[in-house]
Every structure is written in structure tokens, then in C-alpha cells.
Design a protein around this motif. Sequence first.
Motif, PDB file in Angstrom:
ATOM      1  N   ASN A  96     -14.534 -20.561  26.103  1.00  0.00           N
ATOM      2  CA  ASN A  96     -15.524 -21.631  26.227  1.00  0.00           C
ATOM      3  C   ASN A  96     -15.761 -22.378  24.917  1.00  0.00           C
ATOM      4  O   ASN A  96     -16.537 -23.316  24.874  1.00  0.00           O
ATOM      5  CB  ASN A  96     -16.846 -21.073  26.753  1.00  0.00           C
ATOM      6  N   ASP A  97     -15.089 -21.982  23.856  1.00  0.00           N
ATOM      7  CA  ASP A  97     -15.208 -22.686  22.578  1.00  0.00           C
ATOM      8  C   ASP A  97     -14.670 -24.104  22.768  1.00  0.00           C
ATOM      9  O   ASP A  97     -13.572 -24.282  23.314  1.00  0.00           O
ATOM     10  CB  ASP A  97     -14.386 -21.933  21.521  1.00  0.00           C
ATOM     11  N   PRO A  98     -15.415 -25.116  22.352  1.00  0.00           N
ATOM     12  CA  PRO A  98     -14.945 -26.497  22.531  1.00  0.00           C
ATOM     13  C   PRO A  98     -13.570 -26.735  21.903  1.00  0.00           C
ATOM     14  O   PRO A  98     -12.795 -27.557  22.390  1.00  0.00           O
ATOM     15  CB  PRO A  98     -16.008 -27.346  21.833  1.00  0.00           C
ATOM     16  N   ARG A  99     -13.244 -25.993  20.852  1.00  0.00           N
ATOM     17  CA  ARG A  99     -11.930 -26.150  20.227  1.00  0.00           C
ATOM     18  C   ARG A  99     -10.819 -25.667  21.158  1.00  0.00           C
ATOM     19  O   ARG A  99      -9.720 -26.216  21.159  1.00  0.00           O
ATOM     20  CB  ARG A  99     -11.872 -25.395  18.894  1.00  0.00           C
ATOM     21  N   THR A 100     -11.109 -24.649  21.964  1.00  0.00           N
ATOM     22  CA  THR A 100     -10.114 -24.159  22.918  1.00  0.00           C
ATOM     23  C   THR A 100      -9.839 -25.221  23.970  1.00  0.00           C
ATOM     24  O   THR A 100      -8.682 -25.521  24.282  1.00  0.00           O
ATOM     25  CB  THR A 100     -10.593 -22.854  23.590  1.00  0.00           C
ATOM     26  N   GLU A 101     -10.900 -25.813  24.499  1.00  0.00           N
ATOM     27  CA  GLU A 101     -10.724 -26.874  25.492  1.00  0.00           C
ATOM     28  C   GLU A 101      -9.978 -28.055  24.874  1.00  0.00           C
ATOM     29  O   GLU A 101      -9.071 -28.624  25.498  1.00  0.00           O
ATOM     30  CB  GLU A 101     -12.070 -27.328  26.046  1.00  0.00           C
ATOM     31  N   ARG A 102     -10.323 -28.398  23.657  1.00  0.00           N
ATOM     32  CA  ARG A 102      -9.651 -29.513  22.983  1.00  0.00           C
ATOM     33  C   ARG A 102      -8.165 -29.204  22.778  1.00  0.00           C
ATOM     34  O   ARG A 102      -7.310 -30.071  22.954  1.00  0.00           O
ATOM     35  CB  ARG A 102     -10.330 -29.806  21.643  1.00  0.00           C
ATOM     36  N   TYR A 103      -7.859 -27.957  22.428  1.00  0.00           N
ATOM     37  CA  TYR A 103      -6.464 -27.550  22.268  1.00  0.00           C
ATOM     38  C   TYR A 103      -5.685 -27.798  23.564  1.00  0.00           C
ATOM     39  O   TYR A 103      -4.596 -28.360  23.547  1.00  0.00           O
ATOM     40  CB  TYR A 103      -6.381 -26.070  21.869  1.00  0.00           C
ATOM     41  N   PHE A 104      -6.247 -27.377  24.694  1.00  0.00           N
ATOM     42  CA  PHE A 104      -5.553 -27.557  25.969  1.00  0.00           C
ATOM     43  C   PHE A 104      -5.455 -29.027  26.361  1.00  0.00           C
ATOM     44  O   PHE A 104      -4.474 -29.446  26.974  1.00  0.00           O
ATOM     45  CB  PHE A 104      -6.191 -26.710  27.071  1.00  0.00           C
ATOM     46  N   THR A 120     -16.286 -25.915  31.173  1.00  0.00           N
ATOM     47  CA  THR A 120     -17.471 -25.666  30.354  1.00  0.00           C
ATOM     48  C   THR A 120     -18.719 -25.338  31.167  1.00  0.00           C
ATOM     49  O   THR A 120     -19.362 -24.314  30.899  1.00  0.00           O
ATOM     50  CB  THR A 120     -17.721 -26.837  29.385  1.00  0.00           C
ATOM     51  N   PRO A 121     -19.112 -26.120  32.170  1.00  0.00           N
ATOM     52  CA  PRO A 121     -20.332 -25.772  32.909  1.00  0.00           C
ATOM     53  C   PRO A 121     -20.217 -24.428  33.634  1.00  0.00           C
ATOM     54  O   PRO A 121     -21.181 -23.665  33.710  1.00  0.00           O
ATOM     55  CB  PRO A 121     -20.513 -26.913  33.912  1.00  0.00           C
ATOM     56  N   VAL A 122     -19.030 -24.148  34.138  1.00  0.00           N
ATOM     57  CA  VAL A 122     -18.788 -22.885  34.841  1.00  0.00           C
ATOM     58  C   VAL A 122     -18.890 -21.724  33.861  1.00  0.00           C
ATOM     59  O   VAL A 122     -19.575 -20.719  34.109  1.00  0.00           O
ATOM     60  CB  VAL A 122     -17.404 -22.913  35.528  1.00  0.00           C
ATOM     61  N   LEU A 123     -18.204 -21.856  32.722  1.00  0.00           N
ATOM     62  CA  LEU A 123     -18.225 -20.779  31.739  1.00  0.00           C
ATOM     63  C   LEU A 123     -19.604 -20.622  31.102  1.00  0.00           C
ATOM     64  O   LEU A 123     -20.015 -19.491  30.806  1.00  0.00           O
ATOM     65  CB  LEU A 123     -17.143 -21.013  30.677  1.00  0.00           C
ATOM     66  N   ASP A 124     -20.319 -21.715  30.881  1.00  0.00           N
ATOM     67  CA  ASP A 124     -21.686 -21.617  30.345  1.00  0.00           C
ATOM     68  C   ASP A 124     -22.541 -20.731  31.252  1.00  0.00           C
ATOM     69  O   ASP A 124     -23.254 -19.846  30.782  1.00  0.00           O
ATOM     70  CB  ASP A 124     -22.340 -23.004  30.239  1.00  0.00           C
TER      71      ASP A 124
END
Length: 136
Positions: A96-104, A120-124
Motif C-alpha cells: 500500500n506504499d504509494p511508491r509501490t503503486e507508482r512503481y507498477f 489504495t482504498p481497499v488496502l487502507d
Amino acid sequence: MPEQTTISDAERRRIVHEFVDETVGDAHPEVVAMVRDLTHRVRDTVELARAAGIAPESPRAGHVVAALVCAYGEVFDRVDDAGYRSALLARLEVANDPRTERYFQLLAAVNGWTAPPTLTPVLDWFIAALRHHPAP
């Protein structure tokens, strides 16, 4: 990513399938299928819980967490206990780290793939619920 909030469930599933296939497609086909199915199950279950107004700290969320931890346990051959919930929480926090999402997102852009929908909303919600329900 605003357009991803208006895509159909079928299109969202297609994008997730395509992305999982492209990113872990070298793994055993059964593993790829299990990861894909688990991603959909978590998203669908948490979205239903959120739509029903189930707060992560509520007793009802404890039942949702138990079902999801059980699903993870089936895929990763683990038993639902406090230790596994703690390990799963750590894994979800990294995911859920924003950097992980940005990487993908960047990985998809570089490879010409459709970026996967945000989790993000699901993992939050799932992370908050796991923090409130650390043991079965």
C-alpha cells in the motif's frame, strides 16, 4: 487515473488479469491464477464491506478479516493466527506504499500495458481492519 473509477467490473478484471500475467507470468500458471483470484477476492470483499458501511474497527469487520486471512492462508499455505496476521499486515503495508503503486504504474507505462486499477482504498480498509483485529 480518474478514468479507472468509471470502468466496468469486467474491464477492471481484464486489466488486473493482464497486469498479473505480465508481471508474474513467468511463475507457475497455478500461482499466477491464485494471485489473480486472490486480488479479485480481496477487492470484491472489501468493496462490499465498505459499501455496507462496515467500519474497520467494528466486530463485523473481524469476520471479513477472518475470511480474507483464510483466503491468503489457502494461497500461501498458512494458518490464521496472530503471527500470520502480523506478517500479512506488514506485507499489505508495503503493497500500500504509494511508491509501490507508482512503481507498477511506471512499469505498465514503460511496457505499454494498461496500468492496474488502484488498490489504495481497499488496502487502507484491510490494513485498518487487520490492526483492529490482530488475532482470530
